[in-house]
Design a protein around this motif. Sequence first.
Motif, PDB file in Angstrom:
ATOM      1  N   ARG A 147      -0.997   0.952  19.680  1.00 48.31           N
ATOM      2  CA  ARG A 147      -2.182   1.641  19.177  1.00 48.31           C
ATOM      3  C   ARG A 147      -3.439   1.103  19.844  1.00 48.31           C
ATOM      4  NH1 ARG A 147      -1.931   2.001  12.874  1.00 48.31           N
ATOM      5  NH2 ARG A 147      -3.354   3.687  13.317  1.00 48.31           N
ATOM      6  N   ASP A 148      -4.369   2.009  20.137  1.00 48.77           N
ATOM      7  CA  ASP A 148      -5.665   1.666  20.721  1.00 48.77           C
ATOM      8  C   ASP A 148      -6.714   2.225  19.763  1.00 48.77           C
ATOM      9  OD1 ASP A 148      -7.886   1.173  22.350  1.00 48.77           O
ATOM     10  OD2 ASP A 148      -6.789   1.683  24.178  1.00 48.77           O
ATOM     11  N   LEU A 149      -7.384   1.327  19.025  1.00 48.96           N
ATOM     12  CA  LEU A 149      -8.288   1.736  17.956  1.00 48.96           C
ATOM     13  C   LEU A 149      -9.723   1.313  18.253  1.00 48.96           C
ATOM     14  CD1 LEU A 149      -6.035   0.221  15.181  1.00 48.96           C
ATOM     15  CD2 LEU A 149      -6.152   2.645  15.749  1.00 48.96           C
ATOM     16  N   HIS A 165      -1.716  -8.126  20.496  1.00 53.36           N
ATOM     17  CA  HIS A 165      -3.039  -7.613  20.138  1.00 53.36           C
ATOM     18  C   HIS A 165      -4.090  -8.137  21.103  1.00 53.36           C
ATOM     19  CE1 HIS A 165      -2.582 -11.497  18.154  1.00 53.36           C
ATOM     20  NE2 HIS A 165      -3.908 -11.614  18.193  1.00 53.36           N
ATOM     21  N   TRP A 166      -5.210  -7.409  21.133  1.00 53.31           N
ATOM     22  CA  TRP A 166      -6.346  -7.758  21.982  1.00 53.31           C
ATOM     23  C   TRP A 166      -7.551  -7.064  21.392  1.00 53.31           C
ATOM     24  CZ3 TRP A 166      -9.721  -4.468  24.452  1.00 53.31           C
ATOM     25  CH2 TRP A 166     -10.577  -5.032  25.416  1.00 53.31           C
ATOM     26  N   PHE A 167      -8.730  -7.677  21.503  1.00 60.91           N
ATOM     27  CA  PHE A 167      -9.956  -6.993  21.086  1.00 60.91           C
ATOM     28  C   PHE A 167     -11.042  -7.212  22.111  1.00 60.91           C
ATOM     29  CE2 PHE A 167      -9.668 -11.008  18.723  1.00 60.91           C
ATOM     30  CZ  PHE A 167     -10.803 -11.656  19.176  1.00 60.91           C
ATOM     31  N   GLY A 168     -11.954  -6.244  22.180  1.00 63.59           N
ATOM     32  CA  GLY A 168     -13.073  -6.295  23.110  1.00 63.59           C
ATOM     33  C   GLY A 168     -14.117  -5.270  22.714  1.00 63.59           C
ATOM     34  N   ASN A 169     -15.119  -5.096  23.562  1.00 58.85           N
ATOM     35  CA  ASN A 169     -16.186  -4.119  23.296  1.00 58.85           C
ATOM     36  C   ASN A 169     -15.641  -2.713  23.515  1.00 58.85           C
ATOM     37  OD1 ASN A 169     -17.268  -6.698  24.605  1.00 58.85           O
ATOM     38  ND2 ASN A 169     -19.023  -5.921  23.486  1.00 58.85           N
ATOM     39  N   ALA A 170     -15.997  -1.805  22.604  1.00 58.19           N
ATOM     40  CA  ALA A 170     -15.562  -0.417  22.742  1.00 58.19           C
ATOM     41  C   ALA A 170     -16.507   0.378  23.627  1.00 58.19           C
ATOM     42  CB  ALA A 170     -15.472   0.244  21.362  1.00 58.19           C
ATOM     43  N   ASP A 171     -17.716  -0.151  23.865  1.00 58.75           N
ATOM     44  CA  ASP A 171     -18.684   0.556  24.697  1.00 58.75           C
ATOM     45  C   ASP A 171     -19.549  -0.473  25.420  1.00 58.75           C
ATOM     46  OD1 ASP A 171     -20.530  -0.309  22.719  1.00 58.75           O
ATOM     47  OD2 ASP A 171     -20.346   1.584  21.635  1.00 58.75           O
ATOM     48  N   ALA A 172     -20.694  -0.056  25.919  1.00 56.72           N
ATOM     49  CA  ALA A 172     -21.552  -0.936  26.721  1.00 56.72           C
ATOM     50  C   ALA A 172     -22.474  -1.817  25.872  1.00 56.72           C
ATOM     51  CB  ALA A 172     -22.387  -0.094  27.677  1.00 56.72           C
TER      52      ALA A 172
END
Length: 196
Positions: A147-149, A165-172
């Motif tokens: 899943r990519d949420l 799992h991984w997390f990061g910025n969804a936009d700029a």
Amino acid sequence: MVPMAEDDIEQTLSAVGPRLRDLRARRGLTLAETAAETGISVSTLSRLESGGRRATLELLLPLARAYRVPLDDLVGAPPTGDPRVHLKPATRNGMTVLPLTEQPGALQAFKILLRPGVRDQPEPRRHEGYEWLYVLGGRLRLVLGERDLVLGTGEAAEFDTRVPHWFGNADANAVEFLSLFGRQGERIHLRAAPTR
């Protein structure tokens, strides 16, 4: 307030030397450089670090200033009963992490700030534990298994960290969120639905 036992005082004082040596080493300073900055002789610094000389306030104050740490950190002072957490942020690879818990234990809390554009390429990892995330501001991209949420401000997620799992910025833009991390099986029982 309960006074410190004599054994506790001796143990605290004997730990000062190794703590001073460790602080100096972590800052990449030589004894001569520390002596030049503090005005304390190299031989005195060496004896302090080896335990050959007992620390005094006159010696510890310039060292605390030179190492840029509170005096309590030099002596390993016991907690004073103040419930406030003294945040000590760590920044790595564009991610600033502020621990919100000081005691080791089953549950750890962190406030995390991700600068934009630093964590663009997902590199999912897995490990033991359970995590709960709450987005304070911005948009957080969470890759969880297949899943990519995208989580927006006010949204929360919880998951078993054995799932890649991984997390990061969804936009700029930057994103700020809370993370509660616990050992496997100690789940957070609060679930939040997105507000729309």
